[in-house]
Design an enzyme around this catalytic site. Sequence first.
Site, PDB file in Angstrom:
ATOM      1  CB  SER A 290      -0.963  -0.001   1.184  1.00  0.00           C
ATOM      2  OG  SER A 290      -0.273   0.076   2.401  1.00  0.00           O
TER       3      SER A 290
ATOM      4  NE  ARG B 159      19.726 -13.631   6.292  1.00  0.00           N
ATOM      5  CZ  ARG B 159      18.404 -13.535   6.180  1.00  0.00           C
ATOM      6  NH1 ARG B 159      17.863 -12.500   5.583  1.00  0.00           N
ATOM      7  NH2 ARG B 159      17.623 -14.447   6.686  1.00  0.00           N
TER       8      ARG B 159
ATOM      9  CG  HIS C 216       9.171   1.101  12.304  1.00  0.00           C
ATOM     10  ND1 HIS C 216       9.453  -0.233  12.115  1.00  0.00           N
ATOM     11  CD2 HIS C 216       8.796   1.239  13.597  1.00  0.00           C
ATOM     12  CE1 HIS C 216       9.277  -0.884  13.256  1.00  0.00           C
ATOM     13  NE2 HIS C 216       8.884  -0.016  14.165  1.00  0.00           N
TER      14      HIS C 216
HETATM   15  C1  GAR Z   1       3.745  -0.658   6.740  1.00  0.00           C
HETATM   16  O1  GAR Z   1       2.804  -0.336   7.716  1.00  0.00           O
HETATM   17  C2  GAR Z   1       5.144  -0.364   7.232  1.00  0.00           C
HETATM   18  O2  GAR Z   1       5.215   0.704   8.127  1.00  0.00           O
HETATM   19  C3  GAR Z   1       5.501  -1.657   7.906  1.00  0.00           C
HETATM   20  O3  GAR Z   1       4.984  -2.640   7.073  1.00  0.00           O
HETATM   21  C4  GAR Z   1       3.788  -2.170   6.475  1.00  0.00           C
HETATM   22  C5  GAR Z   1       3.827  -2.484   5.007  1.00  0.00           C
HETATM   23  O4  GAR Z   1       2.585  -2.214   4.423  1.00  0.00           O
HETATM   24  N1  GAR Z   1       6.925  -1.783   8.078  1.00  0.00           N
HETATM   25  C6  GAR Z   1       7.492  -2.344   9.142  1.00  0.00           C
HETATM   26  O5  GAR Z   1       6.874  -2.854  10.053  1.00  0.00           O
HETATM   27  C7  GAR Z   1       9.011  -2.287   9.120  1.00  0.00           C
HETATM   28  N2  GAR Z   1       9.570  -2.789  10.331  1.00  0.00           N
HETATM   29  P1  GAR Z   1       2.457  -2.124   2.848  1.00  0.00           P
HETATM   30  O6  GAR Z   1       3.107  -3.378   2.256  1.00  0.00           O
HETATM   31  O7  GAR Z   1       0.957  -2.117   2.621  1.00  0.00           O
HETATM   32  O8  GAR Z   1       3.119  -0.847   2.391  1.00  0.00           O
END
Ligand code: GAR
Length: 196
Positions: free
Chosen positions: A15, A66, A110
């Site tokens: 998203s 990695r 984050h």
């Molecule tokens: C987001 O809310 C981002 O902040 C989080 O993953 C989600 C991805 O959503 N990231 C973390 O937790 C990083 N540690 P998306 O795939 O819909 O953009």
Amino acid sequence: MSRLRVGVLVSGRGSNLQALIQASKDPLYPARVVVVCANRDCAALEIATKAGVTRQVFRLADFADRKRRDLAMARVLLQHGVELIVCAGYDAILERAFIRQFAGRVINIHPSLLPDFAGTMDAVEMALEARVSETGCTVHVVTNDVDQGPILAQSRVQVQPDDTVDTLRERIQAEEHVLLPAVVRRLAGQALPIPV
Ligand code: GAR
């Protein structure tokens, strides 16, 4: 106008990638997504395909380790002339060699007010469990210390008494979708790399 060339790293729903792609539909938006890299098959890749953006998957199983995976990803990002890399729900820790190569050019979003609930993909769950009254989201520069790099921007979200992980995540993500394109816009107008 030359637009900042952005590479986006994803692992999930995408998203935030969608929000960046949407922002860059405005011809006056000073950045555009030129390549999307994932560490697994995920919905975000479909968003890239629909938008006509080059996408590539770097499965750990296809590499010796990695470091080799991340350096292969670095090569593809460089081939696309990427000037800024956005981790948008990317759930792997980037190797030092990768971060060195793009020092000050990698940012992450984050879902907490860092330094709270750092170093996890479960920051929303943790905020609810900790019964905080306020949480939010943070965009920061990626350094070798996970989620500890310089903070570029934050948005606050109030926790409601009846919030579930889903309702809280939804409101945090709504803020993310505004914050991330705004930070990328700002960075497009300033000198890169960001000093770290
Ligand atoms: C987001 O809310 C981002 O902040 C989080 O993953 C989600 C991805 O959503 N990231 C973390 O937790 C990083 N540690 P998306 O795939 O819909 O953009």
